[in-house]
Scaffold this motif. Structure first.
Motif, PDB file in Angstrom:
ATOM      1  N   SER A  15       3.683 -14.160   9.257  1.00  0.00           N
ATOM      2  CA  SER A  15       2.803 -13.076   9.693  1.00  0.00           C
ATOM      3  C   SER A  15       2.214 -13.398  11.062  1.00  0.00           C
ATOM      4  N   GLY A  16       1.970 -12.363  11.823  1.00  0.00           N
ATOM      5  CA  GLY A  16       1.470 -12.559  13.177  1.00  0.00           C
ATOM      6  C   GLY A  16       2.593 -12.639  14.194  1.00  0.00           C
ATOM      7  N   ARG A  17       3.821 -12.627  13.699  1.00  0.00           N
ATOM      8  CA  ARG A  17       4.982 -12.694  14.594  1.00  0.00           C
ATOM      9  C   ARG A  17       5.905 -11.491  14.373  1.00  0.00           C
ATOM     10  N   ASP A  18       5.304 -10.403  13.915  1.00  0.00           N
ATOM     11  CA  ASP A  18       6.096  -9.209  13.607  1.00  0.00           C
ATOM     12  C   ASP A  18       6.860  -8.697  14.816  1.00  0.00           C
ATOM     13  N   HIS A  19       6.315  -8.894  16.001  1.00  0.00           N
ATOM     14  CA  HIS A  19       7.009  -8.429  17.202  1.00  0.00           C
ATOM     15  C   HIS A  19       8.366  -9.120  17.344  1.00  0.00           C
ATOM     16  N   LEU A  20       8.501 -10.340  16.815  1.00  0.00           N
ATOM     17  CA  LEU A  20       9.788 -11.036  16.874  1.00  0.00           C
ATOM     18  C   LEU A  20      10.775 -10.440  15.875  1.00  0.00           C
ATOM     19  N   ASN A  21      10.291 -10.042  14.690  1.00  0.00           N
ATOM     20  CA  ASN A  21      11.161  -9.360  13.738  1.00  0.00           C
ATOM     21  C   ASN A  21      11.688  -8.062  14.344  1.00  0.00           C
ATOM     22  N   ALA A  22      10.821  -7.338  15.037  1.00  0.00           N
ATOM     23  CA  ALA A  22      11.243  -6.094  15.679  1.00  0.00           C
ATOM     24  C   ALA A  22      12.323  -6.374  16.729  1.00  0.00           C
TER      25      ALA A  22
END
Length: 92
Positions: free
Chosen positions: A75-82
């Motif tokens: 969590s907190g790294r959702d921009h990387l999943n995107a």
């Protein structure tokens, strides 16, 4: 910036090039072609720490590939999943 010298020059005056390699890499040529680089020991250690083990995805089992496919960032790294999803669909 690196210095470039011939094998013959290094043979004649190794001590000078050894001292130079502490300050910057010394590229040693043989027959006009780069053959090796003389570097400070500390630089060698720094570079060797960066060495990584790389494996081809072909060597992974189907279960391993499925686990990688399902993996998500913490969590907190959702921009990387995107980014991952965008890159995946761009490659199709």
């Amino acid at each position: 910036m690196a210095s470039t010298v011939t094998v013959a020059a290094v043979s004649r005056n190794f001590a000078a090039y050894q001292d130079a390699a502490v300050r910057e890499p010394v590229i040693i040529t043989e027959n006009g072609r780069p053959r090796m680089v003389l570097i400070a020991y500390e630089d060698y250690l720094r570079l060797s720490r960066r060495d990584r083990r790389v494996e081809a995805t072909a060597s992974l089992s189907d279960d391993d590939l499925a686990a990688v496919e399902k993996a998500e960032m913490e969590s907190g790294r959702d921009h990387l999943n995107a980014e991952l999803l965008t890159d995946k669909h761009a490659a199709d």
